[in-house]
Design a protein around this motif. Structure first.
Motif, PDB file in Angstrom:
ATOM      1  N   SER A  28       0.936  -1.074  -0.019  1.00 52.81           N
ATOM      2  CA  SER A  28       0.180  -0.106   0.002  1.00 52.81           C
ATOM      3  C   SER A  28       0.921   1.202   0.073  1.00 52.81           C
ATOM      4  CB  SER A  28      -0.633  -0.002   1.124  1.00 52.81           C
ATOM      5  OG  SER A  28      -0.275   0.345   2.383  1.00 52.81           O
ATOM      6  N   CYS A  29       1.935   1.274   0.522  1.00 53.77           N
ATOM      7  CA  CYS A  29       2.879   2.261   0.623  1.00 53.77           C
ATOM      8  C   CYS A  29       4.090   2.354  -0.515  1.00 53.77           C
ATOM      9  CB  CYS A  29       3.548   2.608   1.976  1.00 53.77           C
ATOM     10  SG  CYS A  29       2.331   2.908   3.197  1.00 53.77           S
ATOM     11  N   HIS A  30       4.562   1.252  -0.722  1.00 55.08           N
ATOM     12  CA  HIS A  30       5.796   1.036  -1.412  1.00 55.08           C
ATOM     13  C   HIS A  30       5.457   0.867  -3.100  1.00 55.08           C
ATOM     14  CE1 HIS A  30       8.119  -0.853   2.140  1.00 55.08           C
ATOM     15  NE2 HIS A  30       7.136   0.250   2.545  1.00 55.08           N
ATOM     16  N   GLY A  59      11.954   0.423   6.245  1.00 54.68           N
ATOM     17  CA  GLY A  59      10.519   0.719   5.741  1.00 54.68           C
ATOM     18  C   GLY A  59      10.097   2.027   6.398  1.00 54.68           C
ATOM     19  N   LEU A  60      10.674   2.704   7.000  1.00 52.98           N
ATOM     20  CA  LEU A  60      10.242   4.040   7.270  1.00 52.98           C
ATOM     21  C   LEU A  60      10.994   5.034   5.989  1.00 52.98           C
ATOM     22  CD1 LEU A  60      10.623   4.543  11.251  1.00 52.98           C
ATOM     23  CD2 LEU A  60       8.526   4.846   9.577  1.00 52.98           C
ATOM     24  N   ASN A  61      12.079   4.498   5.824  1.00 53.81           N
ATOM     25  CA  ASN A  61      12.805   5.143   4.684  1.00 53.81           C
ATOM     26  C   ASN A  61      12.162   5.121   3.506  1.00 53.81           C
ATOM     27  OD1 ASN A  61      14.957   6.484   3.380  1.00 53.81           O
ATOM     28  ND2 ASN A  61      15.645   4.601   2.815  1.00 53.81           N
ATOM     29  N   TYR A  62      11.455   3.946   3.226  1.00 50.60           N
ATOM     30  CA  TYR A  62      10.395   3.751   1.983  1.00 50.60           C
ATOM     31  C   TYR A  62       9.363   4.603   1.907  1.00 50.60           C
ATOM     32  CZ  TYR A  62      13.343  -0.546   1.001  1.00 50.60           C
ATOM     33  OH  TYR A  62      14.456  -1.412   0.643  1.00 50.60           O
ATOM     34  N   VAL A  63       8.723   4.563   3.379  1.00 49.26           N
ATOM     35  CA  VAL A  63       7.519   5.580   3.305  1.00 49.26           C
ATOM     36  C   VAL A  63       7.994   7.014   3.148  1.00 49.26           C
ATOM     37  CG1 VAL A  63       5.811   6.584   4.932  1.00 49.26           C
ATOM     38  CG2 VAL A  63       6.563   4.082   4.991  1.00 49.26           C
ATOM     39  N   PHE A  64       8.951   7.395   3.560  1.00 51.57           N
ATOM     40  CA  PHE A  64       9.457   8.765   3.242  1.00 51.57           C
ATOM     41  C   PHE A  64       9.787   8.938   1.789  1.00 51.57           C
ATOM     42  CE2 PHE A  64      13.104  11.748   2.718  1.00 51.57           C
ATOM     43  CZ  PHE A  64      12.434  13.078   3.229  1.00 51.57           C
ATOM     44  N   GLN A  65      10.286   7.965   1.202  1.00 50.79           N
ATOM     45  CA  GLN A  65      10.680   7.855  -0.298  1.00 50.79           C
ATOM     46  C   GLN A  65       9.318   8.001  -0.957  1.00 50.79           C
ATOM     47  OE1 GLN A  65      13.419   4.633  -1.099  1.00 50.79           O
ATOM     48  NE2 GLN A  65      14.863   5.720  -0.320  1.00 50.79           N
ATOM     49  N   HIS A  66       8.306   7.276  -0.565  1.00 47.79           N
ATOM     50  CA  HIS A  66       7.008   7.372  -1.382  1.00 47.79           C
ATOM     51  C   HIS A  66       6.466   8.413  -1.226  1.00 47.79           C
ATOM     52  CE1 HIS A  66       3.186   5.832  -2.570  1.00 47.79           C
ATOM     53  NE2 HIS A  66       2.620   6.180  -1.629  1.00 47.79           N
ATOM     54  N   LEU A  67       6.507   9.282   0.058  1.00 50.08           N
ATOM     55  CA  LEU A  67       5.705  10.631   0.268  1.00 50.08           C
ATOM     56  C   LEU A  67       6.418  11.628  -0.547  1.00 50.08           C
ATOM     57  CD1 LEU A  67       4.854   9.998   4.003  1.00 50.08           C
ATOM     58  CD2 LEU A  67       3.365   9.879   2.063  1.00 50.08           C
ATOM     59  N   THR A  68       7.603  11.500  -0.562  1.00 49.12           N
ATOM     60  CA  THR A  68       8.164  12.795  -1.161  1.00 49.12           C
ATOM     61  C   THR A  68       8.446  12.492  -2.945  1.00 49.12           C
ATOM     62  OG1 THR A  68      10.535  11.778  -0.941  1.00 49.12           O
ATOM     63  CG2 THR A  68       9.433  13.171   0.665  1.00 49.12           C
ATOM     64  N   GLY A  69       8.076  11.413  -3.091  1.00 49.88           N
ATOM     65  CA  GLY A  69       8.016  10.960  -4.624  1.00 49.88           C
ATOM     66  C   GLY A  69       9.670  10.583  -5.195  1.00 49.88           C
ATOM     67  N   ASP A  70      10.571  10.599  -3.948  1.00 44.39           N
ATOM     68  CA  ASP A  70      12.075  10.560  -4.382  1.00 44.39           C
ATOM     69  C   ASP A  70      12.421   9.143  -4.120  1.00 44.39           C
ATOM     70  OD1 ASP A  70      14.859  11.041  -4.756  1.00 44.39           O
ATOM     71  OD2 ASP A  70      14.888  11.729  -2.832  1.00 44.39           O
ATOM     72  N   TYR A  71      11.781   8.146  -5.045  1.00 46.54           N
ATOM     73  CA  TYR A  71      12.340   6.661  -4.737  1.00 46.54           C
ATOM     74  C   TYR A  71      12.785   6.135  -6.234  1.00 46.54           C
ATOM     75  CZ  TYR A  71       7.535   6.203  -6.953  1.00 46.54           C
ATOM     76  OH  TYR A  71       6.617   6.569  -7.511  1.00 46.54           O
ATOM     77  N   THR A  72      13.457   5.119  -6.137  1.00 43.78           N
ATOM     78  CA  THR A  72      13.802   4.288  -7.128  1.00 43.78           C
ATOM     79  C   THR A  72      13.114   2.792  -6.873  1.00 43.78           C
ATOM     80  OG1 THR A  72      15.610   3.397  -5.851  1.00 43.78           O
ATOM     81  CG2 THR A  72      15.995   5.180  -7.199  1.00 43.78           C
ATOM     82  N   VAL A  73      12.737   2.157  -8.114  1.00 41.68           N
ATOM     83  CA  VAL A  73      12.315   0.789  -8.085  1.00 41.68           C
ATOM     84  C   VAL A  73      13.031  -0.184  -7.385  1.00 41.68           C
ATOM     85  CG1 VAL A  73      11.359  -1.127  -9.555  1.00 41.68           C
ATOM     86  CG2 VAL A  73      11.183   1.000 -10.251  1.00 41.68           C
ATOM     87  N   PRO A  74      12.505  -0.779  -6.142  1.00 42.43           N
ATOM     88  CA  PRO A  74      13.610  -1.814  -5.341  1.00 42.43           C
ATOM     89  C   PRO A  74      13.555  -2.992  -6.044  1.00 42.43           C
ATOM     90  CG  PRO A  74      11.222  -1.630  -4.499  1.00 42.43           C
ATOM     91  CD  PRO A  74      11.272  -0.726  -5.692  1.00 42.43           C
ATOM     92  N   THR A  75      14.743  -3.103  -6.937  1.00 46.74           N
ATOM     93  CA  THR A  75      15.101  -4.307  -7.807  1.00 46.74           C
ATOM     94  C   THR A  75      15.987  -5.207  -6.723  1.00 46.74           C
ATOM     95  OG1 THR A  75      16.787  -3.422  -8.981  1.00 46.74           O
ATOM     96  CG2 THR A  75      14.552  -3.321  -9.615  1.00 46.74           C
ATOM     97  N   ARG A  76      16.672  -4.648  -5.847  1.00 52.19           N
ATOM     98  CA  ARG A  76      17.719  -5.474  -5.058  1.00 52.19           C
ATOM     99  C   ARG A  76      17.417  -5.586  -3.746  1.00 52.19           C
ATOM    100  NH1 ARG A  76      21.829  -8.113  -8.464  1.00 52.19           N
ATOM    101  NH2 ARG A  76      22.625  -8.496  -6.269  1.00 52.19           N
TER     102      ARG A  76
END
Length: 158
Positions: free
Chosen positions: A35-37, A75-92
């Protein structure tokens, strides 16, 4: 005076740990993760995998209590990335061989029907382990399809 301080600190630590455990279990379901990632496609793929009866953290977190903290910090880091739109696709994603071996050497009683390494005929897994080869060298797609965003045949998964 010191007894009250020590008792207060002890009670505070116990309460904080209890709250962490409640939060840990409330946020450890694969659908909560999706739901968040940006992993909805991975979760959908996982639903038809051999590992569909276990949650994400059985594979993607280090064992022990500190592993829980590490996983939730990630997970908190992923939520922050999701909320800011500053993320990469987690392939590894992080996967420890210890997690695979714990179940497949019959060290985890929670999963009694797991295929055991000792029952495999084609490959001597003990020799593979001795050579320090990773489980995902051969079993990369076991938990769910990987590199979904790069694979044209899996882009239909929503």
């Amino acid at each position: 005076m010191w007894k009250k301080i020590i008792l207060g600190v002890g009670i505070t630590l116990i309460c904080l740990y209890a709250l962490f455990e409640i939060g840990y279990y409330a946020t450890s379901d694969p659908f909560f993760c999706a739901s968040c990632h940006e992993v909805k496609k991975y979760t959908t793929s996982w639903q038809s995998s051999a590992h569909k009866s276990i949650n994400c953290l059985e594979c993607h977190q280090p064992r022990g209590e500190l592993g829980k903290f590490q996983a939730k910090a990630r997970g908190l880091n992923y939520v922050f990335q999701h909320l800011t739109g500053d993320y990469t696709v987690p392939t590894r994603a992080v996967i420890s061989d210890r997690n695979c071996i714990e179940c497949h050497l019959d060290d985890n009683s929670a999963f009694p029907k797991t295929i055991k390494l000792k029952n495999t005929i084609k490959v001597n897994h003990y020799q593979t382990i001795k050579k320090s080869q990773s489980c995902i060298d051969c079993h990369r797609d076991t938990g769910h399809a990987v590199d979904i965003y790069l694979s044209p045949d899996l882009n239909g998964i929503k």
